[in-house]
Design a protein around this motif. Structure first.
Motif, PDB file in Angstrom:
ATOM      1  N   GLU A 119       0.841  -1.193   0.000  1.00 63.10           N
ATOM      2  CA  GLU A 119       0.000   0.000   0.000  1.00 63.10           C
ATOM      3  C   GLU A 119       0.879   1.247   0.000  1.00 63.10           C
ATOM      4  OE1 GLU A 119      -2.066   0.938   3.911  1.00 63.10           O
ATOM      5  OE2 GLU A 119      -1.384  -1.089   4.359  1.00 63.10           O
ATOM      6  N   THR A 122       1.150   6.121   4.170  1.00 65.15           N
ATOM      7  CA  THR A 122      -0.030   6.895   4.556  1.00 65.15           C
ATOM      8  C   THR A 122       0.125   8.386   4.253  1.00 65.15           C
ATOM      9  OG1 THR A 122      -0.362   5.290   6.300  1.00 65.15           O
ATOM     10  CG2 THR A 122      -1.621   7.320   6.470  1.00 65.15           C
ATOM     11  N   LEU A 125      -0.706   9.108   0.690  1.00 67.81           N
ATOM     12  CA  LEU A 125      -1.905   8.482   0.131  1.00 67.81           C
ATOM     13  C   LEU A 125      -2.836   9.481  -0.543  1.00 67.81           C
ATOM     14  CD1 LEU A 125      -3.516   5.873  -0.200  1.00 67.81           C
ATOM     15  CD2 LEU A 125      -4.402   6.178   2.107  1.00 67.81           C
ATOM     16  N   THR A 126      -3.078  10.610   0.118  1.00 67.98           N
ATOM     17  CA  THR A 126      -4.037  11.563  -0.463  1.00 67.98           C
ATOM     18  C   THR A 126      -3.345  12.834  -0.951  1.00 67.98           C
ATOM     19  OG1 THR A 126      -4.501  12.313   1.788  1.00 67.98           O
ATOM     20  CG2 THR A 126      -6.048  10.752   0.817  1.00 67.98           C
ATOM     21  N   THR A 131      -4.042   8.922  -7.669  1.00 67.02           N
ATOM     22  CA  THR A 131      -2.869   8.253  -7.106  1.00 67.02           C
ATOM     23  C   THR A 131      -1.901   7.961  -8.254  1.00 67.02           C
ATOM     24  OG1 THR A 131      -4.427   7.135  -5.641  1.00 67.02           O
ATOM     25  CG2 THR A 131      -2.147   6.342  -5.640  1.00 67.02           C
ATOM     26  N   TYR A 137      -2.044   1.108  -4.694  1.00 63.18           N
ATOM     27  CA  TYR A 137      -1.877  -0.125  -3.913  1.00 63.18           C
ATOM     28  C   TYR A 137      -1.918  -1.346  -4.836  1.00 63.18           C
ATOM     29  CZ  TYR A 137      -6.735  -1.896  -3.923  1.00 63.18           C
ATOM     30  OH  TYR A 137      -7.945  -2.430  -4.290  1.00 63.18           O
ATOM     31  N   GLN A 189     -10.963  -0.151  -4.049  1.00 66.37           N
ATOM     32  CA  GLN A 189     -10.695  -0.415  -2.638  1.00 66.37           C
ATOM     33  C   GLN A 189     -10.856  -1.899  -2.356  1.00 66.37           C
ATOM     34  OE1 GLN A 189     -11.939   1.440   1.659  1.00 66.37           O
ATOM     35  NE2 GLN A 189     -13.610   1.011   0.270  1.00 66.37           N
ATOM     36  N   ASN A 193      -9.321  -3.255   3.281  1.00 61.55           N
ATOM     37  CA  ASN A 193      -8.777  -1.963   3.691  1.00 61.55           C
ATOM     38  C   ASN A 193      -9.124  -1.714   5.161  1.00 61.55           C
ATOM     39  OD1 ASN A 193      -7.425   0.496   3.337  1.00 61.55           O
ATOM     40  ND2 ASN A 193      -9.336   1.596   2.861  1.00 61.55           N
ATOM     41  N   GLY A 213      -4.410   2.174   3.518  1.00 65.63           N
ATOM     42  CA  GLY A 213      -4.033   2.417   2.128  1.00 65.63           C
ATOM     43  C   GLY A 213      -4.377   1.328   1.130  1.00 65.63           C
ATOM     44  N   SER A 216      -6.990   3.329  -3.625  1.00 72.37           N
ATOM     45  CA  SER A 216      -6.311   4.335  -4.436  1.00 72.37           C
ATOM     46  C   SER A 216      -7.311   4.808  -5.474  1.00 72.37           C
ATOM     47  CB  SER A 216      -5.057   3.756  -5.119  1.00 72.37           C
ATOM     48  OG  SER A 216      -4.109   3.313  -4.167  1.00 72.37           O
ATOM     49  N   THR A 377      -5.333  10.605   6.921  1.00 74.34           N
ATOM     50  CA  THR A 377      -4.043  10.215   6.339  1.00 74.34           C
ATOM     51  C   THR A 377      -2.911  11.164   6.724  1.00 74.34           C
ATOM     52  OG1 THR A 377      -4.534  11.429   4.321  1.00 74.34           O
ATOM     53  CG2 THR A 377      -5.140   9.096   4.364  1.00 74.34           C
TER      54      THR A 377
END
Ligand code: MTE
Ligand code: MO
Length: 538
Positions: A119, A122, A125-126, A131, A137, A189, A193, A213, A216, A377
């Protein structure tokens, strides 16, 4: 049975994948699996083991280590390994099935490397709405199949099989040339998760211990599955049966009541198979939903699919659990039952908290549309935390709920900024994100990042994730004395509080408060309020 013959390993090797009579060994036994290949739930992937031992594969795919699988194999027993070879074979190595797996971005947080499951970190991640493909991921159950690179991908073919058994084959080149191309932005997802949250807050779960994570968001490009099924000759009657969910049954004295009634909507399914034997299905109704945007995708974020994400062709079923978005797609079959794969029938289901360690797999419904979830995150504490842009060096990932963050400065009335994602399945938009800085006693609302403004998110429904951001003041130390603990390392006192986020979708579905209330032994759909413990020196 001692009367059965002994075989030298050299004999076994002659019965490899290309032989008309493939053999495998297990422990000291030799099996002729010719009959099994056609019936094997994982397809002819079993031929990888032909001519040698099946044990290393069963070690990887431990689902096989069950008595009923041994019983199947035992039907095919033809003899034993010659004693002269028994010792030597301990050292026999199989060709590493993962040897051709692609290189991966070093920033990915790896849970298992063979097969690869990883993944994004963190704190990254955002960072972007889409992504980056290299950080998306990765969830592989097996190795990454090798398909010719670049333009050779266009020669890859997918077979479409209709309920009457008719088949039609399309190369990727044909799909691109003959059908209109569609683009959608959609999150994928995994149902696992946030599983590690459930493990921590409820109790043991089986499966990869994902952080926040296993989700994505990307832009996907492909052709519509519905267009391809129509071209392949899917009968209109099937299509009508699949879409006419709400249609009342005809009156009993209807003229054409000797016609066979069309099958109910739920009785037809689209089964997807991948090149490496993974498989899953969706209801035909989902595939034919004119606003459902189910794609046969060949592009991701403006480039061909990366190998880890299904090159050259994968299904994208937006709004649904990513397990149905089958990668390395080689076959699509419309049939009157769900995929017979273990991933459709013995995995990716949810259970009640009462069902314990051995739930009733047959009774539970396969997960399709995803429920609403959200996660924090990033957390920034202290002066400057409310600035528009997060600092260049973010604090440690908040997934470790006990890791101290921003331990500098006084503990009272400090500014804090949080960010994260919210996502609802079924194309339902996120209506609201609620944030609490005091463990859920008081609430405020986060600002939703307007990433889809001005039609920037192609697709018929809200398939993308929603990024959110919140700035507020941490509760003063006095307000959180119940949470104050002694930090033995620092020799001082730590003021701790729990940051909480929960999202609501536009059907007013909301996240459960606790993991215990949705506990299931597989740790699927761990969608409880996301809590991050934040401690500062006081
Ligand atoms: N398709 C194939 N062929 N093999 C797989 O192992 N894993 C599934 C799905 N499709 C899988 C697959 C699961 S469980 C998930 S969560 C998603 O792919 C992950 O997609 P990604 O690796 O592109 O993120
Ligand atoms: Mo998954």
């Amino acid at each position: 049975d001692p009367s059965l013959p002994r075989f030298r390993l050299a004999d076994v090797r002659k019965h490899g994948a290309a032989s008309a009579q493939p053999w495998v060994t297990y422990e000291d036994k030799v099996y002729d699996i010719t009959e099994w290949v056609g019936a094997h739930p994982g397809g002819d992937v079993i031929l990888r083991a032909a001519g040698g031992s099946i044990e290393p594969y069963w070690n990887i795919f431990s689902i096989h280590k069950a008595p009923h699988v041994r019983e199947i194999l035992d039907q095919y027993l033809i003899g034993y390994i010659d004693a002269a070879d028994l010792l030597r074979r301990e050292h026999e190595a199989i060709e590493d099935p993962f040897v051709a797996d692609p290189e991966r971005d070093a920033r990915l947080v790896t849970h298992t490397s063979r097969p690869r499951n990883a993944e994004p970190p963190t704190d990254e991640l955002t960072r972007a709405f889409h992504t980056p493909s290299s950080l998306f991921y990765v969830r592989n159950h097996m190795w990454v199949p090798v398909v010719g690179e670049g333009a050779e991908g266009d020669e890859h073919a997918v077979t479409v099989e209709l309920p009457d058994g008719e088949t039609r084959r399309y190369t990727l080149g044909e799909l691109k040339a003959r059908f209109p191309t569609h683009r959608i932005t959609a999150a994928l997802q995994c149902s696992g998760n946030r599983r590690s949250d459930m493990t921590r807050q409820a109790t043991k779960t089986n499966g990869l211990q994902w952080g926040v994570g296993a989700i994505s968001n990307a832009e996907w490009e492909g052709v519509r599955l519905a267009d391809v099924l129509a071209d392949a000759g899917l009968r209109v009657a099937d299509a009508q049966a699949a879409t006419a969910v709400a249609k009342p049954p005809p009156p009993p004295d209807d003229d054409d009541d000797d016609d066979a009634p069309p099958p109910p909507a739920s009785s037809l399914h689209v089964q997807f198979s991948g090149l490496e034997a993974y498989g899953a299905s969706i209801p035909l109704e989902t595939a034919l939903d004119p606003r459902g945007d189910v794609l046969l995708a060949f592009g991701m974020n403006g480039a061909p699919l990366p190998r880890d994400h299904g090159f050259p062709l994968r299904a994208i079923v937006p709004g649904h659990v990513a397990a149905r978005s089958v990668k390395w797609l080689s076959k699509i079959a419309v049939a009157d039952e769900e995929s017979s794969s273990q991933w459709q029938r013995r995995d990716y289901k949810g259970f009640g908290p009462n069902e314990g360690a051995s739930p009733d797999w047959d009774r539970a419904k396969a997960i399709q549309e995803m429920p609403v979830t959200s996660a924090i995150t990033g957390v920034w504490v202290g002066r400057g935390a409310d600035k528009a842009e997060p600092p260049a060096t973010p604090p440690p990932p908040p997934a470790e709920a006990s890791s101290p963050t921003g331990t500098n400065g006084r503990a009272d009335a400090e500014p804090v900024t949080l960010e994260g994602y919210a996502y609802a399945g079924g194309g339902r938009a996120i209506a609201r994100v609620d944030v609490s800085l005091d463990g859920g006693k008081s609430w405020d609302q986060a600002a939703l990042v307007d990433d889809c403004a001005g039609g920037k998110c192609p697709g018929n429904r809200a398939w993308a994730w929603t990024r959110w951001r919140y700035s507020g003041q941490l509760p003063p130390a006095e307000a959180i004395t119940t949470n104050t603990e002694t930090d033995t390392n620092a020799g001082g006192k730590k003021a701790c509080t729990t940051l909480v986020v929960k999202a609501t979708d536009d059907a007013y579905n909301a996240q459960p408060e606790t993991h215990a209330s949705v506990y299931n032994v597989r740790g699927n759909l761990a969608t409880a309020w996301h809590r991050v413990r934040l401690c500062r020196l006081s």
